[in-house]
Write a protein that holds these residues in place. Structure first.
Motif, short mmCIF file in Angstrom:
data_model
loop_
_atom_site.label_atom_id
_atom_site.label_comp_id
_atom_site.label_asym_id
_atom_site.label_seq_id
_atom_site.Cartn_x
_atom_site.Cartn_y
_atom_site.Cartn_z
N TYR A 198 0.84 -1.20 0.00
CA TYR A 198 0.00 0.00 0.00
C TYR A 198 0.87 1.25 0.00
CZ TYR A 198 -3.26 3.59 1.59
OH TYR A 198 -4.00 4.74 1.70
N ALA A 199 1.91 1.24 0.84
CA ALA A 199 2.81 2.40 0.90
C ALA A 199 3.52 2.60 -0.43
CB ALA A 199 3.83 2.20 2.03
N GLN A 224 1.18 4.27 -2.80
CA GLN A 224 0.99 5.67 -2.46
C GLN A 224 2.19 6.52 -2.87
OE1 GLN A 224 -1.86 7.21 -0.86
NE2 GLN A 224 -2.65 5.29 -1.71
N VAL A 225 3.37 5.96 -2.73
CA VAL A 225 4.59 6.68 -3.12
C VAL A 225 4.65 6.85 -4.64
CG1 VAL A 225 7.11 6.55 -3.21
CG2 VAL A 225 5.90 6.00 -1.09
N ALA A 283 3.40 10.20 -2.11
CA ALA A 283 3.34 10.21 -0.64
C ALA A 283 4.73 9.95 -0.06
CB ALA A 283 2.36 9.16 -0.15
N VAL A 284 4.90 10.40 1.18
CA VAL A 284 6.16 10.18 1.89
C VAL A 284 5.84 9.52 3.22
CG1 VAL A 284 8.18 11.26 2.93
CG2 VAL A 284 7.23 12.18 0.79
N PHE A 285 6.51 8.41 3.51
CA PHE A 285 6.28 7.69 4.76
C PHE A 285 7.58 7.58 5.54
CE2 PHE A 285 3.06 6.09 1.83
CZ PHE A 285 1.90 6.18 2.60
N HIS A 286 7.48 7.83 6.82
CA HIS A 286 8.64 7.61 7.69
C HIS A 286 8.62 6.14 8.12
CE1 HIS A 286 11.39 7.89 11.10
NE2 HIS A 286 11.82 9.03 10.55
N ASP A 329 6.61 5.23 11.14
CA ASP A 329 5.16 5.25 10.97
C ASP A 329 4.67 3.95 10.34
OD1 ASP A 329 5.02 7.80 12.01
OD2 ASP A 329 5.20 8.78 10.05
N LEU A 330 5.43 3.44 9.38
CA LEU A 330 5.06 2.17 8.75
C LEU A 330 5.10 1.03 9.76
CD1 LEU A 330 6.92 2.38 5.31
CD2 LEU A 330 4.48 2.70 5.75
N ASN A 356 2.19 1.26 12.07
CA ASN A 356 0.97 0.84 11.36
C ASN A 356 0.89 -0.69 11.29
OD1 ASN A 356 -1.42 1.24 10.00
ND2 ASN A 356 -0.44 1.51 8.01
#
Length: 248
Positions: A46-47, A50-51, A56-59, A62-63, A66
């Motif tokens: 999913y990440a 989104q990227v 999108a940007v994920f740290h 945070d992943l 989640n």
């Protein structure tokens, strides 16, 4: 592990599933491992989408948070499912039949029901009757007696009778239990049934494991259909009452 980094998602899944096969299928550890792996892949995929598609940007933290949250939620759902599974009807031992029985009180009458299933869980018979009494305990005794009579007339050798009336089961199985009047009379009759058939026994079960007999008694109260019942004429909500629960 270095060689695995070049695998595509399909190969990763094959690797994971093949590895799980070597673990005991009943092991909660194996299921937790599979669940955790599936959640990691799902969150990462999913990440990734989104990227790629939404910039999108994920740290990483945070992943990870989640993933942990999803794992805790899913594991809690499975544990709740496991607890409920303990109260689901299960077939008797190989070569035996199970007779579930129950009673429903409506006004000044009681309606009795019993259902018989074999060791494969197949419904083999259903019987109903009525009693001109609103006494719920007396009705439960009559329901157990109906089950015994039905099993004897069907010439079933190995039977386990199940009732959700704890008091009835205790009185019948314990001759020293203090009881008098009509209850003693019916308890004696049922004990005689069990004494004549060495492979018969009576056990208590939870109401949650007795839904089919419970619903049949309620249906009998509304339909006023008694005696030996045709299975094909019973409503689906009765015959499917004890189907296993779906996974969460």
């Amino acid at each position: 592990m270095e060689a695995l980094q070049h695998l595509d998602i399909s190969s990763w899944l094959s690797f994971i599933l093949n590895d799980v096969v070597s673990l005991p299928s009943h092991s909660s550890g194996a299921r937790d491992w599979t669940l955790q792996t599936a959640i990691i892949l799902d969150v990462m995929w999913y990440a990734r989408n989104q990227v790629v598609h939404c910039d999108a940007v994920f740290h990483p933290s945070d992943l990870i948070a989640n993933m942990k949250r999803h794992f805790v939620e899913h594991r809690a759902a499975w544990r709740d499912f496991d607890m409920r599974q303990h109260f689901v009807w299960k077939p008797p031992d190989l070569g035996s039949w199970m007779f579930n029985c129950d009673a429903a009180v409506r006004g000044n009458m009681s309606f009795l029901a019993t259902v018989a299933r074999d060791d494969q869980g197949c419904l083999k018979g259903a019987w109903s009757d009525f009693l001109l009494s609103p006494n719920p305990l007396l009705a439960e005794f009559h329901a157990i007696r109906l089950a015994c009579q039905s099993a004897e007339s069907s010439q079933i050798c190995s039977v386990i009778f199940k009732s959700d009336s704890l008091c009835s089961c205790r009185i019948i199985n314990d001759p020293t239990f203090l009881v008098e009047g009509p209850l003693l009379f019916h308890a004696t009759l049922i004990r005689d049934f069990l004494r004549r058939h060495l492979d018969w026994r009576l056990n208590w079960i939870s109401r949650k494991q007795n839904f089919m007999a419970h619903r049949l008694a309620a249906w009998t109260a509304s339909s006023f259909v008694f005696d030996v019942l045709s299975i094909s004429c019973l409503p689906l909500y009765v015959t499917s009452a004890d189907d296993p629960l779906d996974p969460p």
